[in-house]
Design a protein around this motif. Structure first.
Motif, short mmCIF file in Angstrom:
data_model
loop_
_atom_site.label_atom_id
_atom_site.label_comp_id
_atom_site.label_asym_id
_atom_site.label_seq_id
_atom_site.Cartn_x
_atom_site.Cartn_y
_atom_site.Cartn_z
N LYS A 191 0.83 -1.19 -0.02
CA LYS A 191 -0.08 -0.09 -0.08
C LYS A 191 1.00 1.35 -0.04
O LYS A 191 0.52 2.27 -0.67
CB LYS A 191 -1.07 -0.18 1.28
N GLN A 192 1.95 1.08 0.86
CA GLN A 192 2.76 2.45 0.90
C GLN A 192 4.42 2.11 0.61
O GLN A 192 4.92 1.37 1.51
CB GLN A 192 2.71 3.14 2.28
N PRO A 193 4.85 2.07 -0.32
CA PRO A 193 6.41 1.72 -0.60
C PRO A 193 7.13 2.61 -0.18
O PRO A 193 6.77 3.38 0.66
CB PRO A 193 6.40 1.68 -2.24
N ALA A 194 8.30 2.23 -0.09
CA ALA A 194 9.48 3.06 0.14
C ALA A 194 9.42 3.63 1.71
O ALA A 194 9.42 4.81 2.20
CB ALA A 194 9.76 4.42 -0.56
N GLN A 195 9.12 2.73 2.63
CA GLN A 195 9.29 3.03 4.16
C GLN A 195 10.61 2.74 4.71
O GLN A 195 11.00 1.64 4.59
CB GLN A 195 8.15 2.05 4.86
N SER A 196 10.85 3.50 5.60
CA SER A 196 11.97 3.23 6.53
C SER A 196 11.76 2.38 7.71
O SER A 196 10.36 2.07 7.71
CB SER A 196 12.58 4.42 7.19
N LEU A 197 12.64 1.73 8.48
CA LEU A 197 12.42 1.01 9.58
C LEU A 197 11.47 1.63 10.60
O LEU A 197 10.57 1.18 10.99
CB LEU A 197 13.82 0.65 10.25
#
Lengths: 132, 102
Positions: free
Chosen positions: B27-33
């Motif tokens: 749903k939401q790409p490019a997420q940090s840790l």
């Protein structure tokens, strides 16, 4: 006992002073020459007698890897509270602040994260009224 | 498809937390840790330690299900579904169709 001071490690005190006052709107409280650096603290205009934020130089050798590791994992070095996150995000965006995380719900708070241009990620939170 | 690749993919999918991470990255790409952890608390009310999430992401990365993209100085994670994963998903199907071998 009370917490009167907290700190954020900044790459450059002059640059940090500008960012934290001109952009974020804090006020310098203490500005004392200290060798090659300054004892430089800011306070919120909403709480001028409240906790001071020390803009601390990053030159201890442990600081660089510490800051890099936090930024790498997207972890904010500090968190500030705002009344209206949406309005604040727009205002800071208009001033050229780079948001790395757009406002999102995180349980009882809404949060966003921006780059302070001094080597840190900073979180903004708005407390949500969970009774509504 | 090689057995060791199938092992990695099925191992990665064998954990409900990792499957939830995949759901959220879709749903939401490019997420940090940090974002993956925050989303876990916000959406599921489960506070996972950063170390735990970091390990889950590493397993997904090994199975090539998660792609690392550096956004400035921040490491972000995105879902990465390849032909190989589709092949793995159809691995069972071949037994449905006439019991044919590959």
């Amino acid at each position: 006992m009370k917490i009167y001071l907290t700190h954020v490690f900044v790459d450059d005190q002059d640059k940090a002073e500008k960012f934290y006052t001109d952009i974020l709107g804090f006020t310098v409280k203490n500005n004392v020459p200290l060798g090659e650096h300054r004892w430089l603290t800011v306070v919120s205009n909403e709480a001028p007698e409240g906790t001071e934020l020390l803009l601390e130089p990053s030159d201890h050798p442990a600081v660089k890897p510490y800051k890099e590791a936090l930024v790498s994992d997207g972890i904010p070095a500090h968190s500030f509270q705002v009344e209206d996150l949406h309005a604040e995000r727009k205002k800071l965006g208009d001033l050229g602040v780079n948001f790395t995380v757009e406002p999102m719900d995180a349980g009882p708070v809404r949060m966003a994260i921006f780059d302070d241009t001094c080597g840190n990620l900073i979180q903004l939170i708005q407390m949500m009224d969970v009774t509504k | 498809m090689q057995d060791d690749q199938l092992d990695k993919i099925f191992k990665a999918l064998s954990d409900s937390t990792r499957r939830r991470i995949i759901d959220r990255l879709s749903k939401q790409p490019a997420q940090s840790l940090f974002e993956v952890c925050a989303a876990s608390v916000a959406e599921d009310g489960i506070a996972l330690s950063r170390q735990t999430v970091s390990q889950h992401l590493a397993v997904l990365e090994k199975a090539n299900l998660v792609e690392i993209i550096w956004k400035g100085r921040t490491k972000t994670h995105s879902l990465n579904i390849t032909e190989g994963h589709i092949e793995a998903a159809t691995w069972l199907m071949k037994y449905k169709q006439n019991g044919e071998e590959e």
